[in-house]
Scaffold this active site. Structure first.
Site, PDB file in Angstrom:
ATOM      1  N   HIS A  38      -1.157  68.343  42.474  1.00  0.00           N
ATOM      2  CA  HIS A  38      -1.427  67.983  43.852  1.00  0.00           C
ATOM      3  C   HIS A  38      -0.617  68.881  44.785  1.00  0.00           C
ATOM      4  CE1 HIS A  38      -3.148  64.280  42.150  1.00  0.00           C
ATOM      5  NE2 HIS A  38      -3.784  64.172  43.296  1.00  0.00           N
TER       6      HIS A  38
ATOM      7  N   LYS B 181       2.428  65.461  48.731  1.00  0.00           N
ATOM      8  CA  LYS B 181       2.109  64.158  48.139  1.00  0.00           C
ATOM      9  C   LYS B 181       3.399  63.389  47.892  1.00  0.00           C
ATOM     10  CE  LYS B 181      -0.514  61.956  44.408  1.00  0.00           C
ATOM     11  NZ  LYS B 181      -1.205  61.039  45.344  1.00  0.00           N
TER      12      LYS B 181
END
EC number: 1.17.1.8
Length: 267
Positions: A156, A160
């Site tokens: 990610h 995040k």
């Protein structure tokens, strides 16, 4: 056609929230009645996503917006810190939450399930609304029956907040249901650098990669004698989640209690 479903969006100014607003405005079966976001000020939700003005002005106060507009469903893509109080606020007002934010504990979900049943409404908490990601998890659970040695690598962006991702945790739970706990690797293995082997779950490891320029990918790697199997899902843009969110908004109207996982809404 039946009466439209009235929808409120929490986190409407965020990147996922804007996609939700756009999806709702483009579906004649849905009606946007409230949009909540703190970072833009009082702007029209339509102009926020490049569409004509809707008369729905972004509000900074969730409870006030829900009390004033009385939506059927609240879609929440905010953050782990806000998700639980937002969901409790919605349930207390009889609004059905569809939540794409992760970080709920089992105790919190149990409490929400009880609150929803008392109100006679449904709530969905889903780590991932991508149909492709759900299939990836299902395929991984099947493969684990035959190739029990497995590791998960999830990727990610560097902003995040949680690691590992909710999708990887859900994948790990499904794998654990398909195989006995098996502590993998050399029994005398030593981590020279702490954390190098990733997070431990039911005998296998989950590795979280966080880098700028990355959106959302996950790879589940199985190892056997003389072979490996890799099951991978890649998301390239947030619009890919919207068919799932759309389905969830419509199906939550016929649910009582809490549902964990979008897979339960797939026929």
């Amino acid at each position: 056609m039946s009466e439209s479903i009235k929808v409120a969006v929490a986190g409407a100014a965020g990147r996922m929230g804007r996609e939700v607003v756009k999806m709702v405005l483009e579906d004649p079966q849905l009606q946007l009645v409230a949009a909540v976001g703190r970072s833009t000020g009082p702007v029209d939700a339509g102009s926020l996503v490049g569409k004509p003005d809707t008369g729905v002005i972004l509000s900074g106060h969730l409870a006030e917006a829900l009390e004033r507009t009385r939506p059927d469903v609240l879609v929440d893509f905010t953050n782990p810190k806000s998700a639980m109080p937002n969901t409790e606020t919605a349930v207390a007002l009889g609004v059905r939450p569809v939540v794409g934010t992760t970080g709920f504990t089992p105790e919190q979900m149990e409490a929400l399930d009880k609150q929803c049943k008392e109100q006679g409404i449904g709530c969905l908490i889903a780590p991932n609304f991508s149909i492709g990601a759900i299939l990836m998890m299902k395929f991984a659970a099947t493969a684990a029956k035959y190739l029990p040695h497995v590791e998960i690598i999830e990727y990610h962006g560097d902003q995040k907040l949680d690691a590992p991702s909710g999708t990887s945790i859900k994948t790990a739970e499904w794998i654990a249901e398909s195989r006995q706990e098996l502590r993998q690797g050399n029994p005398n293995e030593e981590e020279v650098i702490e954390g190098a082997r990733g997070g431990y779950y039911n005998g296998f490891r989950i590795h979280s990669v966080r880098l700028p320029g990355v959106f959302a990918q996950q790879e589940v790697i199985f190892g056997g004698h003389g072979q490996t199997l890799k099951i991978r899902h890649d998301s390239y843009e947030r619009a890919g989640y919207m068919p799932g969110v759309n389905t969830a908004v419509k199906k939550i109207m016929n649910v009582t209690g809490l549902v964990h996982g979008f897979e339960h809404f797939l026929d």
